[in-house]
Design an enzyme around this catalytic site. Structure first.
Site, PDB file in Angstrom:
ATOM      1  CB  SER A   1      -2.809   8.681  13.106  1.00 56.75           C
ATOM      2  OG  SER A   1      -3.963   8.715  12.313  1.00 56.75           O
TER       3      SER A   1
ATOM      4  CB  THR B   1      -7.620   8.632  -2.326  1.00 56.73           C
ATOM      5  OG1 THR B   1      -6.269   9.069  -2.485  1.00 56.73           O
ATOM      6  CG2 THR B   1      -7.909   7.526  -3.317  1.00 56.73           C
TER       7      THR B   1
ATOM      8  NE  ARG C   1      -3.579  13.808  16.696  1.00 52.35           N
ATOM      9  CZ  ARG C   1      -3.116  13.254  15.572  1.00 52.35           C
ATOM     10  NH1 ARG C   1      -3.536  12.063  15.200  1.00 52.35           N
ATOM     11  NH2 ARG C   1      -2.251  13.895  14.831  1.00 52.35           N
TER      12      ARG C   1
ATOM     13  CG  ASP D   1      -2.098   0.977   1.088  1.00 51.37           C
ATOM     14  OD1 ASP D   1      -2.206   1.645   0.032  1.00 51.37           O
ATOM     15  OD2 ASP D   1      -2.889   1.085   2.046  1.00 51.37           O
ATOM     16  CE  LYS D   2      -0.255   6.933  -2.438  1.00 52.52           C
ATOM     17  NZ  LYS D   2      -0.619   8.321  -2.872  1.00 52.52           N
ATOM     18  CG  HIS D   3      -0.132   7.517   4.279  1.00 53.28           C
ATOM     19  ND1 HIS D   3      -1.478   7.598   4.560  1.00 53.28           N
ATOM     20  CD2 HIS D   3       0.422   8.654   4.768  1.00 53.28           C
ATOM     21  CE1 HIS D   3      -1.720   8.725   5.201  1.00 53.28           C
ATOM     22  NE2 HIS D   3      -0.598   9.385   5.350  1.00 53.28           N
ATOM     23  CB  SER D   4       0.235  10.807  -0.139  1.00 48.19           C
ATOM     24  OG  SER D   4       0.346  12.220  -0.115  1.00 48.19           O
TER      25      SER D   4
ATOM     26  CE  LYS E   1      -5.296   5.945   9.780  1.00 48.72           C
ATOM     27  NZ  LYS E   1      -5.952   7.225   9.488  1.00 48.72           N
ATOM     28  CE  LYS E   2      -2.090   3.540   4.350  1.00 50.81           C
ATOM     29  NZ  LYS E   2      -3.148   3.311   3.330  1.00 50.81           N
TER      30      LYS E   2
END
Lengths: 437, 437
Positions: free
Chosen positions: B184, B121, B169, B81-84, B188-189
């Site tokens: 955070s 996204t 937050r 997976d990818k996270h930005s 999740k990942k």
């Protein structure tokens, strides 16, 4: 501006404007800002501090959340009060209020309960059978007019925002912040409508501020803030390495206060009380000769006039005035256990914090605001710092509800007391005087 | 230990033990620690930081608050997976997921909505008529098995504690904390059950971390944390001085992603996508020849295979697959207003933050988590940083719902664009690579 934007500015070290901070506090007071935003803000204040202007705004907002008395323009005698930052064995208020009333001042005194290892004036007064500390403001003013002093617990009519903030700070680890402490103390005293305030800022092991330099900062902030709100203020920095006087525990302390009120009792209690009383008088009688004031005050203790005034106060607030002549009128604990010295030598340490905790564990204090206290229990200190003592000699008498609690208090005293071959050097009892003069 | 004692320790800069922090978070999850204690704790974390051990415990506690998928031991292709960290015009995920699926990897992708000036996204996907992002985990896994990729919004089954903490937050000014951000993201990942994660950490004016050095710290913390939880991780630091690609706004960005998916579209979008795809492949095929991987991936864009995979994904998740061949299937805004250059010269600045805010104000994004977005509106950037342009030439086309909102977006573009006599130096598009190798 959104509450979270204000919190972000305090988080980032910015100074809030008067309007921003006042608005935020008003929204909190009105229930529009939730506790979870206020607690994040309070933590940011604790870690990032507040400017003098922000502190003044916070204090004013707390004052404005409730009623404000005014004893300054009614033609009566000057009104003064005292606040102590909290100590162990500190029964000064019980002596000071009637003494100043006898001197001719008015003392509208609102006090707190004990919390943590420290005692509270309200708990001590309530150990007098029948004594009512929960007067409303009308009754409070009537007692004051009759007796010259009145001693009650905090009322929700005065500075209610402080009560809400304090309860939140208590459970969010945001109590030990100099600006938050100062706003809480000074707002309530200003709202009492007094002309002058004396502050007893404790330093040393049993004090909230152990570090003397920090205690000086606290004293300076308190004095500056009170003066900026128009109340003359003087702070004395007094030692809290060992308990003040020879008793810790509510009824025991009332007995000791009564002794002081007729010229007896421990020298340190008398000295701190007279020093604070003298500052109170000088704050409202500018230029009065200090030595003469002190000697007048001392004579009121020695000749029984201050004690008679205290008896009037006790009676007027529903208490049994016999306590002044008959200590048996006060509660007595079923167990008395003597704690003896394990060695020959000098008492080099009587740690006020540990002794305070021992008294709380006996039941004399509370761990949480809502707890009950036992008026009878506590500790009498027969040997104090600097005393020469033989092995097996009695050092302290534990007044307990049970053998078990007496035994655990004895263990705690073992940690509190230290002994050595040479007498210790004592920190000055009244170390510094802080004013804006 | 009482919650306030733990908060006090974090306030005073102490490190909490695994047991203490885990217990505190579990009590919060169970509703025994109230929000006002958690928010004070979060502010103390933000201002006093967290140790690596505390961060790992926080992350693990968030993971353990929900379900944890596992695509590592089911015999299927490697899952990545990818996270930005969030940018303006960042439609990389829409290209990357089908591209990697076409390459033979599995991409179980859970994404967020846009927040603040950045897009999300999920919002982009939802501009495709019929596209469903709210699949449950069973349906998510079925799509993944069929298509090789699946793209959904965050589900409450995964890391529910993160959702509660994030909401708190958001309203207590405790979002911008590196440990809180990293816990955070990574929790999740990790709970997605992937083998490898690529991180696109943006730097520059439109990035959450404007400062490049801070962005490196963020990238290193993210990579270290993911690796400590057993997920191979690589971060690329990519430029966010100007928007990525030439469109900002949901349907506009889907069009541009479709162009990229068949080998067209802006060079910067293609470059960042291929760089991240290449890292994803190399993370699970250790030692594969980098140039060959890149050229295989590029050919899948150029020959339409990646686009066909995207069409399958859209159809499988309920969307109209016609969007890949017929852009008219996407929403169109009623107003198109051209914004023209006020001068002759080079475009020296296209501030991504200001352009992001302009798009949000048009309705393409949201100020608060619960807001609605307008799929049709946005901005096409005809001239970009470094372009030579004549006075009066079209610089951007504003797609708006009303003339008024178009006019206010035009004013915002006036602030975003800068012009000069010499072309600017560009920051490197892919600046650094951070791994633990």
């Amino acid at each position: 501006m959104l509450a979270q934007e204000l919190i972000a500015r305090k988080r980032d070290g910015a100074e809030l404007t008067d309007e921003e901070l006042r608005g935020f506090l008003a929204e909190y007071g009105a229930g529009h800002v939730p506790d979870y935003q206020m607690s994040a803000f309070l933590m940011a204040v604790l870690l990032n501090d507040m400017s003098a202007a922000e502190l003044a705004t916070l204090t004013r907002s707390i004052i404005d959340s409730g009623r404000r008395l005014d004893f300054r323009s009614d033609g009566g005698p000057p009104a003064v009060d005292k606040h102590s930052t909290g100590g162990v064995g500190d029964k000064v208020s019980l002596v000071l209020a009637p003494l100043l009333a006898e001197y001719g001042l008015r003392v509208p005194m609102m006090s707190g309960r004990g919390l943590g290892h420290t005692g509270g004036t309200v708990d001590k007064l309530e150990s007098i059978p029948g004594f009512r500390t929960a007067l409303d403001l009308d009754e409070f003013q009537a007692v004051l007019a009759d007796v010259g002093c009145a001693m009650i617990r905090q009322t929700p009519e005065i500075a209610p925002l402080d009560g809400r903030l304090y309860a939140l700070r208590d459970v969010t680890a945001t109590v030990p912040s100099i600006p938050l402490i100062c706003a809480s103390i000074i707002s309530k005293k200003v709202a009492e409508g007094i002309e002058a305030l004396v502050l007893d800022v404790k330093y040393g092991s049993g004090a909230f501020m152990r570090d003397p330099d920090q205690a000086v900062v606290l004293a300076e902030t308190l004095v500056g803030l009170a003066e900026s709100e128009g109340v003359r203020a003087t702070a004395l920095l007094t030692a809290m390495e060992q308990p003040l006087g020879e008793t810790v525990g509510n009824a025991l302390e009332v007995r000791e206060a009564v002794a002081c009120l007729h010229g007896e009792g421990p020298a340190d209690l008398r000295e701190v009380t007279l020093a604070l009383a003298e500052e109170s008088v000088l704050a409202v009688e500018r230029g009065a000769p200090r030595e003469e004031v002190r000697s007048d005050l001392a004579s009121m203790l020695d000749d029984g006039r201050a004690l008679a005034r205290f008896a009037r106060l006790v009676e007027r607030q529903g208490g049994d005035p016999a306590v002044v002549s008959n200590p048996e009128a006060l509660a007595d604990a079923p167990i008395r256990a003597t704690w003896e010295s394990p060695v020959d030598g000098y008492v080099t340490c009587t740690d006020a914090y540990e002794i305070g905790v021992a008294a709380v564990e006996l039941g004399a204090g509370r761990r949480r605001l809502e707890g009950e206290v036992d008026p009878a229990v506590g500790i009498e200190l027969l040997a104090r710092r600097g005393d020469r003592i033989e092995r097996g000699e009695a050092v302290a008498v534990i007044h307990a509800r049970s053998e078990n609690s007496a035994a655990s208090a004895a263990r705690r005293l073992g940690k509190a007391y230290g002994f050595g071959d040479v007498p210790p050097e004592d920190p000055p009892l009244v170390w510094k005087r802080v004013t804006t003069d």
